[in-house]
Design an enzyme around this catalytic site. Structure first.
Site, PDB file in Angstrom:
ATOM      1  N   GLU A  96      -5.501  55.958 -25.033  1.00 38.35           N
ATOM      2  CA  GLU A  96      -4.296  56.782 -25.048  1.00 38.35           C
ATOM      3  C   GLU A  96      -3.075  55.867 -25.008  1.00 38.35           C
ATOM      4  OE1 GLU A  96      -3.165  58.965 -21.512  1.00 38.35           O
ATOM      5  OE2 GLU A  96      -2.749  60.722 -22.740  1.00 38.35           O
ATOM      6  N   LYS A 103       4.006  65.482  -4.656  1.00 38.71           N
ATOM      7  CA  LYS A 103       4.383  64.068  -4.803  1.00 38.71           C
ATOM      8  C   LYS A 103       4.647  63.828  -6.282  1.00 38.71           C
ATOM      9  CE  LYS A 103       3.431  60.282  -5.827  1.00 38.71           C
ATOM     10  NZ  LYS A 103       4.187  59.532  -6.882  1.00 38.71           N
ATOM     11  N   CYS A 117       0.450  64.963 -23.377  1.00 34.71           N
ATOM     12  CA  CYS A 117      -0.992  64.794 -23.125  1.00 34.71           C
ATOM     13  C   CYS A 117      -1.835  65.367 -24.250  1.00 34.71           C
ATOM     14  CB  CYS A 117      -1.379  65.409 -21.799  1.00 34.71           C
ATOM     15  SG  CYS A 117      -0.986  67.156 -21.683  1.00 34.71           S
ATOM     16  N   GLU A 172      -6.125  66.767 -14.310  1.00 39.57           N
ATOM     17  CA  GLU A 172      -5.678  66.983 -15.702  1.00 39.57           C
ATOM     18  C   GLU A 172      -5.274  65.615 -16.198  1.00 39.57           C
ATOM     19  OE1 GLU A 172      -5.817  69.660 -17.362  1.00 39.57           O
ATOM     20  OE2 GLU A 172      -5.528  71.404 -16.077  1.00 39.57           O
TER      21      GLU A 172
HETATM   22  P1  NAD Z   1      -0.092  58.081 -13.704  1.00 36.95           P
HETATM   23  O1  NAD Z   1      -1.540  58.283 -13.623  1.00 36.95           O
HETATM   24  O2  NAD Z   1       0.446  56.710 -13.741  1.00 36.95           O
HETATM   25  O3  NAD Z   1       0.650  58.799 -12.484  1.00 36.95           O
HETATM   26  C1  NAD Z   1       0.486  60.159 -12.207  1.00 36.95           C
HETATM   27  C2  NAD Z   1       0.811  60.406 -10.756  1.00 36.95           C
HETATM   28  O4  NAD Z   1      -0.190  59.800  -9.948  1.00 36.95           O
HETATM   29  C3  NAD Z   1       2.137  59.810 -10.300  1.00 36.95           C
HETATM   30  O5  NAD Z   1       2.776  60.691  -9.412  1.00 36.95           O
HETATM   31  C4  NAD Z   1       1.705  58.554  -9.565  1.00 36.95           C
HETATM   32  O6  NAD Z   1       2.631  58.140  -8.594  1.00 36.95           O
HETATM   33  C5  NAD Z   1       0.416  59.031  -8.931  1.00 36.95           C
HETATM   34  N1  NAD Z   1      -0.507  57.978  -8.527  1.00 36.95           N
HETATM   35  C6  NAD Z   1      -0.703  56.773  -9.106  1.00 36.95           C
HETATM   36  N2  NAD Z   1      -1.640  56.077  -8.417  1.00 36.95           N
HETATM   37  C7  NAD Z   1      -2.061  56.871  -7.403  1.00 36.95           C
HETATM   38  C8  NAD Z   1      -3.009  56.708  -6.357  1.00 36.95           C
HETATM   39  N3  NAD Z   1      -3.710  55.587  -6.197  1.00 36.95           N
HETATM   40  N4  NAD Z   1      -3.184  57.726  -5.485  1.00 36.95           N
HETATM   41  C9  NAD Z   1      -2.484  58.867  -5.629  1.00 36.95           C
HETATM   42  N5  NAD Z   1      -1.549  59.054  -6.579  1.00 36.95           N
HETATM   43  C10 NAD Z   1      -1.351  58.072  -7.473  1.00 36.95           C
HETATM   44  O7  NAD Z   1       0.358  58.941 -14.963  1.00 36.95           O
HETATM   45  P2  NAD Z   1       1.773  58.918 -15.647  1.00 36.95           P
HETATM   46  O8  NAD Z   1       1.879  57.604 -16.346  1.00 36.95           O
HETATM   47  O9  NAD Z   1       2.807  59.346 -14.666  1.00 36.95           O
HETATM   48  O10 NAD Z   1       1.628  60.093 -16.726  1.00 36.95           O
HETATM   49  C11 NAD Z   1       1.081  59.919 -17.970  1.00 36.95           C
HETATM   50  C12 NAD Z   1      -0.372  60.384 -18.002  1.00 36.95           C
HETATM   51  O11 NAD Z   1      -0.461  61.736 -17.593  1.00 36.95           O
HETATM   52  C13 NAD Z   1      -0.981  60.341 -19.384  1.00 36.95           C
HETATM   53  O12 NAD Z   1      -2.268  59.810 -19.294  1.00 36.95           O
HETATM   54  C14 NAD Z   1      -1.050  61.797 -19.797  1.00 36.95           C
HETATM   55  O13 NAD Z   1      -2.043  62.123 -20.734  1.00 36.95           O
HETATM   56  C15 NAD Z   1      -1.308  62.448 -18.483  1.00 36.95           C
HETATM   57  N6  NAD Z   1      -0.951  63.858 -18.551  1.00 36.95           N
HETATM   58  C16 NAD Z   1      -1.962  64.773 -18.582  1.00 36.95           C
HETATM   59  C17 NAD Z   1      -1.664  66.130 -18.684  1.00 36.95           C
HETATM   60  C18 NAD Z   1      -2.763  67.160 -18.740  1.00 36.95           C
HETATM   61  O14 NAD Z   1      -2.484  68.325 -18.516  1.00 36.95           O
HETATM   62  N7  NAD Z   1      -3.995  66.779 -19.017  1.00 36.95           N
HETATM   63  C19 NAD Z   1      -0.321  66.542 -18.747  1.00 36.95           C
HETATM   64  C20 NAD Z   1       0.680  65.565 -18.716  1.00 36.95           C
HETATM   65  C21 NAD Z   1       0.349  64.231 -18.609  1.00 36.95           C
END
Ligand code: NAD
Length: 531
Positions: free
Chosen positions: A409, A196, A305, A271
């Protein structure tokens, strides 16, 4: 606007063909080997971050699509998990080859959809191919584990078995690279997948599904459901046929997903976010530190990230070093991501831009000193109009560690510089955060570097360097950045179950209660382990 005949070696015609494709062809689901729209026919738009015009649409999946995909993954699992490792390896190598074949199209698509600079995205597409090639090599031997001979009486051994269908939920910042980083080990180790992707950058996921189909991956082994987090994502988290979940996303999303996954006792690999510190000491190679610090926060539009978003600098060089960072930040070229000279492109979405600008305001309110940027970039370094896109000038504050801009962040090109007196204070400030993904230390004092590496609360510490990933090493964070490790064989702990098999090499002494003349319960050995 046409910047050149080629960008990052990609002909302009390819770029235009990708734009046409996105306009004409919705990003569909891929379930049981077939592409399909949602049953409801609903779609959602994805915006071009450079203009906020609609780039194209994607199918809006929900419970029904997730259910079909989960069933397909569940049905394909027994056969795929028993497919010979050599054959799985061949599939992975084929996929790597096909990603390379379609690299230009993938790179342009990701660049247009996520707003990341094309030159950088090209490297990420290469890394996506490498993810498959890398895990192909692990497919054959990864299941091997240990034997435990006990005298000449018993043989215990452990094996790893694929743990089942995996739900992979990914963010918008580097969709292809991050999803393949999860899909490749899942497939290598015999699991099936439901992906997803994030709703703000859905396109390369459907292109990847096309590639997996071209590789003749058996139907159901890889499935994709497009849609929103609260709909398709939540349905995947709740689906009983998907026992494993990986989530790459924000820490707040991680908390929700962890709570929901707990209702089903699912295994979750989170992550999450980061607020990684870079510690710069006066004795460091300051040019090297400067390059690393500037690159780590401003490249990738700051949407990284592992960005070192807190710059901790020793007091006696603070003004001078931060002055140099400011000079560099001012000179960074903000422009269209297709422009070969651009260094910082637009943020992913107008909502995200507003959020980042909100942090800038919070920084000012709390009394942080704004040195550079802090506002939208309205014109590019070439003088083009950028006012319709989500462009932000690289931003540098001088602040303190307790401030919101230093604690939360931001996920944009915003850096907070903070002075420290000595090593002790540097460490205290570095660890004073809820996150623990990465940390960076710049010093020529080797003892200090290693001392700090042990004390810093982070999953990964880089000494005198920016973040250079080595795939066999574990990747992941501590505290609210996550708790699992991916990478190399470390990923096995998530994707496989460890099973212990025991075999007595001579008849074991088992109580024979109830048998005439048999021994009572107590007495015989219940454990082979010695004190
Ligand atoms: P997000 O948390 O908004 O979304 C991530 C994913 O989760 C999306 O596919 C979203 O549709 C899904 N999602 C959201 N709510 C959900 C729910 N209730 N149930 C299931 N799925 C749900 O993150 P983002 O804004 O897309 O990405 C940015 C974030 O990702 C930043 O915090 C960044 O640090 C983190 N990130 C972490 C890593 C790592 O390896 N630690 C790598 C890249 C990005």
């Amino acid at each position: 606007m046409r910047y050149a005949d080629q960008v990052a070696g990609i002909p302009w015609e390819t770029i235009e063909a990708v734009r046409r494709r996105l306009k004409e062809k919705p990003a569909l689901h891929f379930i049981a080997g077939e592409f399909s729209p949602s049953e409801s026919g609903e779609t959602f738009p994805s915006l071009d971050p450079a203009t906020n015009e609609v780039l194209g649409v994607a199918a809006r999946g929900g419970e029904k699509e997730v259910d079909k995909a989960a069933r397909a993954a569940h049905e394909a699992f027994p056969k795929w998990s028993r497919t010979k490792a050599k054959e799985r390896k061949r599939y992975l190598l084929k996929i790597a080859e096909l990603i390379e074949k379609h690299a230009d199209e993938l790179a342009v698509m990701e660049c247009l959809d996520a707003g990341q600079v094309l030159r950088i995205v090209r490297a990420q597409v290469a890394r996506a191919a490498e993810n498959f090639a890398f895990y192909a090599e692990y497919a054959e031997h990864a299941m091997e584990d240990r034997t435990f001979p006990v005298d000449r009486d018993w043989l215990y051994y452990t094996v790893r078995v694929p743990a089942g269908p995996v739900g992979i939920i990914t963010p918008w910042n580097a969709p292809l690279m991050l999803s393949t980083w999860r899909i490749a080990p899942a497939l290598a180790f015999g699991n099936t997948v439901v992906l997803k992707p994030a709703e703000w950058s859905p396109f390369t996921a459907t292109k990847l599904a096309e590639i997996l189909k071209e590789a003749d991956l058996p139907p159901g082994v890889f499935n994709l459901v497009q849609g929103f987090g609260e709909e398709a994502g939540a349905a995947l988290v709740a689906h009983p046929l998907v026992p494993l979940l990986t989530l790459t996303g924000e820490t707040e999303t991680g908390k929700i997903v962890m709570r929901n996954a707990a209702d089903h006792l699912k295994r979750l690999s989170p992550e999450l976010g980061g607020k990684s510190p870079a510690l710069v000491f006066a004795d460091a190679d300051l040019e090297r530190a400067l390059d690393a610090v500037v690159f780590q926060i401003f490249s990738f539009n700051g949407e990284r990230c592992t960005a070192s978003s807190r710059l901790l600098v020793e007091e006696k060089i603070f003004e001078d070093f931060v002055g140099k960072v400011a000079e560099r930040a001012r000179a960074i070229r903000v422009g269209h991501p297709l422009d070969p000279e651009t260094e910082v492109g637009p943020l992913i979405h107008p909502e995200h831009l507003q959020r980042v600008l909100g942090y800038v305001e919070a920084g000012k309110r709390e009394g942080a000193r704004l040195l550079v940027g802090g506002e939208r970039a309205k014109t590019s370094f070439r003088g083009e109009d950028l006012s319709q896109g989500n462009y932000l000038k690289p931003t540098l504050f001088v602040g303190e560690n307790h401030m919101k801009i230093a604690q939360e962040e931001i996920f944009g090109p915003v850096l907070v510089a903070i002075p420290f007196r000595d090593e002790e204070e540097a460490l205290k400030k570095a660890n004073d955060t809820k996150y623990g993904l990465a940390a960076y230390v710049f010093t020529r004092d080797l003892e200090r570097a290693h001392r700090l590496a042990l004390e810093l609360e982070a999953g990964m510490v880089y000494l005198n360097s920016h973040n250079v990933r080595h795939l066999p090493t574990p990747f992941g964070g501590v505290k609210q950045s996550g708790d699992r490790r991916e990478g190399g064989t470390y990923a096995l702990d998530f994707y496989t179950d460890l099973k212990t098999i025991a075999l007595p090499l001579r008849p074991p002494t088992c109580p024979s209660s109830g048998r005439k003349g048999g021994s009572p319960w107590q007495g015989p050995e219940r454990s082979t382990s010695r004190p």
